[in-house]
Design a protein around this motif. Structure first.
Motif, PDB file in Angstrom:
ATOM      1  N   ALA A  38     -10.918  66.829 -16.287  1.00 47.84           N
ATOM      2  CA  ALA A  38     -11.152  66.809 -17.585  1.00 47.84           C
ATOM      3  C   ALA A  38     -11.096  68.506 -17.862  1.00 47.84           C
ATOM      4  O   ALA A  38     -10.512  69.148 -18.869  1.00 47.84           O
ATOM      5  CB  ALA A  38     -12.412  66.196 -17.907  1.00 47.84           C
ATOM      6  N   THR A  39     -11.951  69.310 -16.952  1.00 46.65           N
ATOM      7  CA  THR A  39     -11.895  70.726 -17.125  1.00 46.65           C
ATOM      8  C   THR A  39     -10.338  71.343 -17.076  1.00 46.65           C
ATOM      9  O   THR A  39     -10.389  72.217 -17.676  1.00 46.65           O
ATOM     10  CB  THR A  39     -12.756  71.387 -16.024  1.00 46.65           C
ATOM     11  N   GLU A  40      -9.617  71.084 -16.040  1.00 51.10           N
ATOM     12  CA  GLU A  40      -8.368  71.486 -15.934  1.00 51.10           C
ATOM     13  C   GLU A  40      -7.513  71.009 -17.201  1.00 51.10           C
ATOM     14  O   GLU A  40      -6.716  72.152 -17.697  1.00 51.10           O
ATOM     15  CB  GLU A  40      -7.484  70.782 -14.683  1.00 51.10           C
ATOM     16  N   GLY A  41      -7.633  69.789 -17.672  1.00 51.70           N
ATOM     17  CA  GLY A  41      -6.890  69.611 -18.885  1.00 51.70           C
ATOM     18  C   GLY A  41      -7.279  70.282 -20.032  1.00 51.70           C
ATOM     19  O   GLY A  41      -6.425  70.877 -20.763  1.00 51.70           O
ATOM     20  N   TYR A  42      -8.548  70.610 -20.217  1.00 48.71           N
ATOM     21  CA  TYR A  42      -9.260  71.521 -21.323  1.00 48.71           C
ATOM     22  C   TYR A  42      -8.538  72.741 -21.381  1.00 48.71           C
ATOM     23  O   TYR A  42      -7.938  73.601 -22.079  1.00 48.71           O
ATOM     24  CB  TYR A  42     -10.580  71.461 -21.173  1.00 48.71           C
ATOM     25  N   VAL A  43      -8.646  73.521 -19.795  1.00 51.13           N
ATOM     26  CA  VAL A  43      -8.329  74.699 -19.784  1.00 51.13           C
ATOM     27  C   VAL A  43      -6.656  75.007 -19.969  1.00 51.13           C
ATOM     28  O   VAL A  43      -6.239  76.024 -20.428  1.00 51.13           O
ATOM     29  CB  VAL A  43      -8.543  75.205 -18.186  1.00 51.13           C
ATOM     30  N   GLN A  44      -6.075  73.947 -19.732  1.00 57.99           N
ATOM     31  CA  GLN A  44      -4.373  73.984 -19.914  1.00 57.99           C
ATOM     32  C   GLN A  44      -4.138  73.703 -21.309  1.00 57.99           C
ATOM     33  O   GLN A  44      -3.177  74.437 -21.957  1.00 57.99           O
ATOM     34  CB  GLN A  44      -3.863  72.887 -19.181  1.00 57.99           C
ATOM     35  N   THR A  45      -5.062  73.217 -22.202  1.00 54.23           N
ATOM     36  CA  THR A  45      -4.735  72.898 -23.499  1.00 54.23           C
ATOM     37  C   THR A  45      -5.212  74.153 -24.408  1.00 54.23           C
ATOM     38  O   THR A  45      -4.834  74.346 -25.470  1.00 54.23           O
ATOM     39  CB  THR A  45      -5.149  71.604 -24.001  1.00 54.23           C
ATOM     40  N   HIS A  46      -6.437  74.883 -23.980  1.00 55.48           N
ATOM     41  CA  HIS A  46      -6.676  75.860 -24.699  1.00 55.48           C
ATOM     42  C   HIS A  46      -7.213  77.118 -23.714  1.00 55.48           C
ATOM     43  O   HIS A  46      -8.209  77.417 -23.501  1.00 55.48           O
ATOM     44  CB  HIS A  46      -8.413  75.281 -25.119  1.00 55.48           C
ATOM     45  N   PRO A  47      -6.041  77.694 -23.221  1.00 62.87           N
ATOM     46  CA  PRO A  47      -6.345  78.648 -22.543  1.00 62.87           C
ATOM     47  C   PRO A  47      -7.108  80.150 -23.031  1.00 62.87           C
ATOM     48  O   PRO A  47      -7.695  80.539 -22.341  1.00 62.87           O
ATOM     49  CB  PRO A  47      -4.902  79.271 -22.051  1.00 62.87           C
ATOM     50  N   TRP A  48      -6.659  80.311 -24.310  1.00 62.73           N
ATOM     51  CA  TRP A  48      -7.396  81.586 -24.904  1.00 62.73           C
ATOM     52  C   TRP A  48      -8.996  81.417 -25.010  1.00 62.73           C
ATOM     53  O   TRP A  48      -9.594  82.330 -25.028  1.00 62.73           O
ATOM     54  CB  TRP A  48      -6.535  81.754 -26.197  1.00 62.73           C
ATOM     55  N   GLN A  49      -9.285  79.970 -25.529  1.00 59.90           N
ATOM     56  CA  GLN A  49     -10.501  79.804 -25.636  1.00 59.90           C
ATOM     57  C   GLN A  49     -11.392  79.967 -24.614  1.00 59.90           C
ATOM     58  O   GLN A  49     -12.611  80.448 -24.255  1.00 59.90           O
ATOM     59  CB  GLN A  49     -10.564  78.525 -26.276  1.00 59.90           C
ATOM     60  N   THR A  50     -10.868  79.252 -23.380  1.00 55.70           N
ATOM     61  CA  THR A  50     -11.373  79.478 -22.144  1.00 55.70           C
ATOM     62  C   THR A  50     -11.311  80.895 -21.677  1.00 55.70           C
ATOM     63  O   THR A  50     -12.664  81.080 -21.191  1.00 55.70           O
ATOM     64  CB  THR A  50     -10.535  78.552 -20.771  1.00 55.70           C
ATOM     65  N   LEU A  51     -10.719  81.501 -21.819  1.00 55.67           N
ATOM     66  CA  LEU A  51     -10.658  82.884 -21.372  1.00 55.67           C
ATOM     67  C   LEU A  51     -11.845  83.727 -22.199  1.00 55.67           C
ATOM     68  O   LEU A  51     -12.623  84.439 -21.753  1.00 55.67           O
ATOM     69  CB  LEU A  51      -9.235  83.600 -21.560  1.00 55.67           C
ATOM     70  N   GLY A  52     -11.940  83.472 -23.595  1.00 54.94           N
ATOM     71  CA  GLY A  52     -12.784  84.030 -24.220  1.00 54.94           C
ATOM     72  C   GLY A  52     -14.298  83.501 -23.636  1.00 54.94           C
ATOM     73  O   GLY A  52     -15.264  84.636 -23.733  1.00 54.94           O
ATOM     74  N   VAL A  53     -14.459  82.130 -23.738  1.00 51.32           N
ATOM     75  CA  VAL A  53     -15.741  82.033 -22.987  1.00 51.32           C
ATOM     76  C   VAL A  53     -16.093  82.515 -21.676  1.00 51.32           C
ATOM     77  O   VAL A  53     -17.494  83.135 -21.380  1.00 51.32           O
ATOM     78  CB  VAL A  53     -15.691  80.410 -23.052  1.00 51.32           C
ATOM     79  N   ALA A  54     -14.945  82.574 -20.753  1.00 48.36           N
ATOM     80  CA  ALA A  54     -15.358  83.379 -19.631  1.00 48.36           C
ATOM     81  C   ALA A  54     -15.739  84.816 -19.621  1.00 48.36           C
ATOM     82  O   ALA A  54     -16.467  85.179 -19.033  1.00 48.36           O
ATOM     83  CB  ALA A  54     -14.303  83.016 -18.417  1.00 48.36           C
ATOM     84  N   ALA A  55     -14.999  85.475 -20.538  1.00 48.83           N
ATOM     85  CA  ALA A  55     -15.323  86.710 -20.670  1.00 48.83           C
ATOM     86  C   ALA A  55     -16.660  87.090 -21.299  1.00 48.83           C
ATOM     87  O   ALA A  55     -17.395  87.997 -21.007  1.00 48.83           O
ATOM     88  CB  ALA A  55     -14.282  87.202 -21.704  1.00 48.83           C
ATOM     89  N   ALA A  56     -17.147  86.155 -22.198  1.00 47.55           N
ATOM     90  CA  ALA A  56     -18.426  86.340 -22.925  1.00 47.55           C
ATOM     91  C   ALA A  56     -19.419  86.127 -21.760  1.00 47.55           C
ATOM     92  O   ALA A  56     -20.530  86.551 -21.834  1.00 47.55           O
ATOM     93  CB  ALA A  56     -18.549  85.241 -23.972  1.00 47.55           C
ATOM     94  N   ILE A  57     -19.149  85.191 -21.116  1.00 50.26           N
ATOM     95  CA  ILE A  57     -19.990  84.572 -19.713  1.00 50.26           C
ATOM     96  C   ILE A  57     -20.355  85.898 -18.788  1.00 50.26           C
ATOM     97  O   ILE A  57     -21.572  86.507 -18.522  1.00 50.26           O
ATOM     98  CB  ILE A  57     -19.860  83.357 -19.206  1.00 50.26           C
ATOM     99  N   GLY A  58     -19.147  86.354 -18.616  1.00 50.62           N
ATOM    100  CA  GLY A  58     -19.210  87.663 -17.775  1.00 50.62           C
ATOM    101  C   GLY A  58     -19.971  88.739 -18.412  1.00 50.62           C
ATOM    102  O   GLY A  58     -20.647  89.489 -17.616  1.00 50.62           O
ATOM    103  N   LEU A  59     -19.791  89.052 -19.683  1.00 54.58           N
ATOM    104  CA  LEU A  59     -20.277  89.980 -20.358  1.00 54.58           C
ATOM    105  C   LEU A  59     -21.920  89.698 -20.280  1.00 54.58           C
ATOM    106  O   LEU A  59     -22.813  90.895 -19.942  1.00 54.58           O
ATOM    107  CB  LEU A  59     -19.957  90.345 -21.915  1.00 54.58           C
ATOM    108  N   LEU A  60     -22.461  88.788 -20.644  1.00 55.94           N
ATOM    109  CA  LEU A  60     -23.836  88.522 -20.695  1.00 55.94           C
ATOM    110  C   LEU A  60     -24.176  88.559 -19.284  1.00 55.94           C
ATOM    111  O   LEU A  60     -25.403  89.231 -18.960  1.00 55.94           O
ATOM    112  CB  LEU A  60     -24.046  86.933 -21.171  1.00 55.94           C
TER     113      LEU A  60
END
Length: 105
Positions: free
Chosen positions: A75-97
């Motif tokens: 499910a995670t892989e499917g979400y990342v493949q369909t929404h790569p930019w959102q995933t990248l944004g969330v990962a960047a925000a978590i990294g920043l925090l």
């Protein structure tokens, strides 16, 4: 919700098996001094049967957890493949925090 009920039922079964195992083991310890021969062998067989049931329940729980883990990964892989930019944004925000929290200490 069915997963929670199945998970709860599986946990209850596992807990009951271990309680039975502990009870049987306590019986064996209490009676080990006074039992000899056939009685001791019968009690040992009961303990072996309880261990077998507990082992089987553990294997079933392990298989269930493994299956749910695989489903979560897919499910995670499917979400990342369909929404790569959102995933990248969330990962960047978590990294920043995390970076902000680490530098505060």
């Amino acid at each position: 919700m069915p997963r929670n009920n199945a998970n709860s039922t599986s946990q209850d079964e596992l807990l009951n098996e271990f309680q039975a195992l502990v009870t049987d083991t306590e019986k064996l310890l209490q009676h080990s001094a006074s039992l000899v021969g056939e009685q001791a062998e019968e009690l040992r067989e009961q303990i072996r049967a309880s261990l077998g049931r507990a082992r089987s329940t553990l294997h079933n729980a392990e298989d269930s957890l493994r299956d749910r883990g695989r489903a979560a990964v897919q499910a995670t892989e499917g979400y990342v493949q369909t929404h790569p930019w959102q995933t990248l944004g969330v990962a960047a925000a978590i990294g920043l925090l995390l970076g902000m929290l680490i530098t505060r200490r």
